[in-house]
Design an enzyme around this catalytic site. Structure first.
Site, mmCIF file in Angstrom:
data_model
loop_
_atom_site.group_PDB
_atom_site.id
_atom_site.type_symbol
_atom_site.label_atom_id
_atom_site.label_comp_id
_atom_site.label_asym_id
_atom_site.label_seq_id
_atom_site.Cartn_x
_atom_site.Cartn_y
_atom_site.Cartn_z
ATOM 1 N N ASP A 133 37.638 46.646 37.803
ATOM 2 C CA ASP A 133 38.775 45.990 38.117
ATOM 3 C C ASP A 133 39.412 46.018 39.266
ATOM 4 O O ASP A 133 40.298 46.850 39.620
ATOM 5 C CB ASP A 133 39.957 45.952 36.733
ATOM 6 C CG ASP A 133 39.058 45.894 35.394
ATOM 7 O OD1 ASP A 133 37.968 45.895 35.449
ATOM 8 O OD2 ASP A 133 39.938 45.635 34.530
ATOM 9 N N LYS A 196 41.589 38.418 35.506
ATOM 10 C CA LYS A 196 42.354 39.273 34.653
ATOM 11 C C LYS A 196 43.784 38.890 35.081
ATOM 12 O O LYS A 196 44.030 38.693 36.314
ATOM 13 C CB LYS A 196 42.058 40.631 34.893
ATOM 14 C CG LYS A 196 42.872 41.730 34.252
ATOM 15 C CD LYS A 196 42.288 43.076 34.380
ATOM 16 C CE LYS A 196 43.237 44.254 33.829
ATOM 17 N NZ LYS A 196 42.700 45.415 34.189
ATOM 18 N N LYS A 232 40.345 37.876 31.007
ATOM 19 C CA LYS A 232 41.146 39.066 30.337
ATOM 20 C C LYS A 232 42.446 38.997 30.636
ATOM 21 O O LYS A 232 43.005 39.088 31.455
ATOM 22 C CB LYS A 232 40.678 40.552 31.346
ATOM 23 C CG LYS A 232 41.037 41.530 30.722
ATOM 24 C CD LYS A 232 40.480 42.853 31.146
ATOM 25 C CE LYS A 232 41.379 44.240 30.949
ATOM 26 N NZ LYS A 232 40.837 45.288 31.462
#
Length: 282
Positions: A133, A196, A232
């Protein structure tokens, strides 16, 4: 030269769409199925300065034993820790199917040189991370340097090699709808496997408004190319009802094909057991 698609939604229109989706009634059985999906798409997360090996091992043990609570309760999709804990997590989760994720690229601020961001990603991959990430340089987008941001994310995509790359937009720092839209497009064009929402280190973190803009961008990209990009939500999602809102947005905008751990994740540290308890209750 990057070519951006115009985004016509106003804040009022976004809020109206969210309210409409949020008020769609769900039966108890539908809620149970939704909570099962959400738990199975959860990244059980700890990203604190006081993390230590005993804590990480304990979280990994929790991650792989949700299914022992009942036949209707799945294990989570992944765990997410700082990179020094990757190998310990992989050993603890061997043969479970649970992925090990980490953060990189100067998390949470992104304010380090690109060479160090690349080194962080390469280190994570070398330790065996399944997913990385990364954080972007939000200032580049705010200043209008979208090509620089694209080049940086593309470089980090190469550094992530075969690991899935989730690009953290940190939408709470992007200031407006236009910047969230541009960052979503830049990230997808540069090779993001997932978009995300946030690091969870600032407020606001995840919001349905930013999430909807990201979903719209993913949908338009899919309709144009046939390629699916994951999504996400992370940051401040601590209650099942909140997670259900994000689930409903994905279902309504992207459809059932996204409602699995390959394309949908929720990042949480306090949510998972509450979801399991709701599943048992229903």
């Amino acid at each position: 030269m990057l070519d951006f698609n115009n985004y016509q939604e106003t804040e009022a229109q976004i809020n109206s769409r969210i309210e409409k989706i949020a008020t769609v009634p769900m039966s108890e059985q539908e809620k149970k199925l939704a909570y099962q999906t959400i738990l199975g798409c959860t990244d059980l997360t700890s990203l604190e300065g006081n993390d230590h090996y005993a804590k990480i091992i304990s979280i990994c043990q929790q991650a792989k034993t949700f299914s022992a609570q009942g036949p209707d309760i799945p294990n989570v999709a992944a765990v997410c820790f700082y990179s020094p804990f990757i190998r310990a997590a992989k050993r603890e989760l061997a043969n479970t199917g649970i992925k090990v994720a980490t953060v990189a690229a100067g998390f949470p601020s992104g304010q380090i040189p690109l060479a160090l961001k690349v080194a962080e990603c390469e280190y994570a991959v070398s330790r065996g991370a399944h997913e990385v990430d990364i954080v972007i340089s939000r200032g580049k987008i705010i200043e209008g340097h979208c090509q620089e941001s694209y080049d940086e994310i593309s470089t980090l995509k190469k550094a992530c090699d075969k690991a899935k790359m989730k690009v953290i937009l940190e939408t709470g720092e992007l200031e407006n709808i236009e910047n969230i839209r541009k960052t979503s497009e830049v990230s997808i064009m540069a090779g993001a496997d997932f978009l995300k929402t946030s690091t969870g280190k600032i407020k606001p973190a995840a919001t349905p408004q930013a999430f909807l803009i990201m979903l719209d961008t993913i949908k338009e990209y899919f309709e144009s190319t046939g390629k699916m990009v994951g999504i996400k939500a992370a940051g401040g999602i601590a209650e099942p009802a909140d997670a259900l809102m994000y689930y409903s947005l994905v279902k309504e905008i992207l459809g059932e094909a996204w409602l699995n751990k390959k394309y949908f994740r929720i990042g949480a540290s306090k949510l998972a057991q509450k979801l399991a308890d709701e599943i048992k209750r229903l």
